[in-house]
Design a protein around this motif. Structure first.
Motif, PDB file in Angstrom:
ATOM      1  N   ARG A 171       0.824  -1.211   0.000  1.00 22.72           N
ATOM      2  CA  ARG A 171       0.000   0.000   0.000  1.00 22.72           C
ATOM      3  C   ARG A 171       0.863   1.269   0.000  1.00 22.72           C
ATOM      4  O   ARG A 171       0.357   2.349  -0.235  1.00 22.72           O
ATOM      5  CB  ARG A 171      -0.913   0.010   1.234  1.00 22.72           C
ATOM      6  N   PHE A 172       2.139   1.083   0.295  1.00 29.61           N
ATOM      7  CA  PHE A 172       3.066   2.210   0.369  1.00 29.61           C
ATOM      8  C   PHE A 172       3.852   2.281  -0.939  1.00 29.61           C
ATOM      9  O   PHE A 172       4.419   1.276  -1.396  1.00 29.61           O
ATOM     10  CB  PHE A 172       4.046   2.043   1.535  1.00 29.61           C
TER      11      PHE A 172
ATOM     12  N   ARG B 278       2.629  14.655  10.208  1.00 31.08           N
ATOM     13  CA  ARG B 278       1.956  13.799  11.193  1.00 31.08           C
ATOM     14  C   ARG B 278       0.662  13.304  10.591  1.00 31.08           C
ATOM     15  O   ARG B 278      -0.255  14.103  10.330  1.00 31.08           O
ATOM     16  CB  ARG B 278       1.689  14.554  12.496  1.00 31.08           C
ATOM     17  N   LEU B 279       0.583  12.002  10.351  1.00 28.15           N
ATOM     18  CA  LEU B 279      -0.604  11.383   9.759  1.00 28.15           C
ATOM     19  C   LEU B 279      -1.408  10.698  10.856  1.00 28.15           C
ATOM     20  O   LEU B 279      -0.879   9.881  11.613  1.00 28.15           O
ATOM     21  CB  LEU B 279      -0.205  10.352   8.703  1.00 28.15           C
ATOM     22  N   THR B 280      -2.678  11.043  10.919  1.00 26.47           N
ATOM     23  CA  THR B 280      -3.605  10.393  11.841  1.00 26.47           C
ATOM     24  C   THR B 280      -4.714   9.753  11.031  1.00 26.47           C
ATOM     25  O   THR B 280      -5.390  10.448  10.252  1.00 26.47           O
ATOM     26  CB  THR B 280      -4.194  11.394  12.834  1.00 26.47           C
TER      27      THR B 280
ATOM     28  N   GLU C 267      -2.979   1.615  11.730  1.00 29.53           N
ATOM     29  CA  GLU C 267      -1.579   1.378  12.084  1.00 29.53           C
ATOM     30  C   GLU C 267      -0.615   2.239  11.255  1.00 29.53           C
ATOM     31  O   GLU C 267       0.586   2.274  11.538  1.00 29.53           O
ATOM     32  CB  GLU C 267      -1.208  -0.094  11.922  1.00 29.53           C
ATOM     33  N   ASP C 268      -1.141   2.940  10.249  1.00 33.35           N
ATOM     34  CA  ASP C 268      -0.300   3.844   9.457  1.00 33.35           C
ATOM     35  C   ASP C 268      -0.110   5.186  10.165  1.00 33.35           C
ATOM     36  O   ASP C 268       0.713   6.009   9.725  1.00 33.35           O
ATOM     37  CB  ASP C 268      -0.917   4.102   8.076  1.00 33.35           C
TER      38      ASP C 268
ATOM     39  N   ILE D 221       0.308   6.572   0.313  1.00 34.14           N
ATOM     40  CA  ILE D 221      -0.226   5.443   1.079  1.00 34.14           C
ATOM     41  C   ILE D 221      -1.659   5.219   0.607  1.00 34.14           C
ATOM     42  O   ILE D 221      -2.498   6.128   0.688  1.00 34.14           O
ATOM     43  CB  ILE D 221      -0.204   5.711   2.594  1.00 34.14           C
ATOM     44  N   GLN D 222      -1.904   4.031   0.125  1.00 36.92           N
ATOM     45  CA  GLN D 222      -3.245   3.704  -0.366  1.00 36.92           C
ATOM     46  C   GLN D 222      -4.038   2.988   0.725  1.00 36.92           C
ATOM     47  O   GLN D 222      -3.466   2.259   1.556  1.00 36.92           O
ATOM     48  CB  GLN D 222      -3.134   2.794  -1.590  1.00 36.92           C
ATOM     49  N   ARG D 223      -5.343   3.219   0.731  1.00 36.79           N
ATOM     50  CA  ARG D 223      -6.250   2.502   1.640  1.00 36.79           C
ATOM     51  C   ARG D 223      -5.702   2.531   3.066  1.00 36.79           C
ATOM     52  O   ARG D 223      -5.428   1.501   3.680  1.00 36.79           O
ATOM     53  CB  ARG D 223      -6.450   1.067   1.176  1.00 36.79           C
TER      54      ARG D 223
END
Lengths: 108, 115
Positions: free
Chosen positions: B64-65, B111-113, B85-86, B79-81
């Motif tokens: 996915r990355f 920062r990805l949430t 945990e990502d 980053i797909q879907r």
């Protein structure tokens, strides 16, 4: 891959005190860097030091490659030194592996 | 530019959404790295470019990355879907491989949430 161990995991210092942070690694390295991550998350490169000794102001670092360790010295610590210190090593010249860091808190 | 620039600074994505993170390295820096940092952990290697060539993608956690650097300067990590945990800080660094000092310069991170 290369294993990196840092000690101590946590450290609290009174302002003005000196400290030594240690980084042990499992294999020979061609790339070793020390970083400071400030409380806002910014990673700052302190030293590129695969061998030998370097100094920059109150900070200095020594790497003994044959014995697979590096030391970071902080003298006359200041509150702005607080944060996490990372050692990062690589067997090649590019990719590095980070340790888990030493969290330093300097109190006034 | 004078430093490594990353955008966006913060990203909130719904689970299953695709995201794209951008890195603009120091001008002239040949080497570019992506790292992922989970809370309380050290950065973990994802992938490495030398110019436009992706020389090492061994750290990408799943298919996915995906990362690219088509013209050897700006890089995008996709980053797909997205999954929960990502959620992490994604850091980009650049360096000059033929210099005496191979030290990295990092950007401020994204920062990805994932919610």
């Amino acid at each position: 891959g290369i294993q990196v161990e840092q000690s101590p995991p946590d450290l609290i210092l009174q302002e003005g005190a000196n400290s030594t942070l240690r980084c042990n690694f499992s294999d020979s390295v061609n790339n070793l860097q020390w970083f400071h991550q400030n409380p806002w998350g910014q990673l700052i490169n302190l030293f590129y030091i695969p061998s030998g000794t370097k100094q920059n102001g109150r900070l200095s670092a020594t790497t003994v490659a044959t014995e697979r360790y590096s030391l970071l010295y902080i003298s006359s610590s200041q509150t702005t030194d607080s944060g996490v210190y990372f050692c990062a090593v690589g067997g090649g010249y590019q990719k590095v592996t980070f340790g888990i860091g030493t969290k330093l808190q300097v109190i006034p | 530019g004078a430093g490594v620039s990353q955008s966006p600074r913060y990203k909130v994505a719904k689970r299953g959404q695709d995201v794209a993170l951008r890195c603009d390295p120091i001008s002239g820096h040949v080497s570019l790295f992506w790292y992922q940092q989970a809370l309380g952990q050290g950065p973990e290697f994802l992938t490495y470019f030398q110019n436009e060539a992706q020389l090492d993608k061994s750290g990408l956690p799943s298919d996915r990355f995906f990362a690219e650097r088509p013209e050897g300067s700006v890089s995008t990590l996709k980053i797909q879907r997205t999954q929960q945990e990502d959620s992490a800080v994604y850091l980009c660094a650049s360096s000059q491989p033929w210099a005496q000092d191979l030290g990295y310069t990092f950007g401020s991170g994204t920062r990805l949430t994932v919610v």
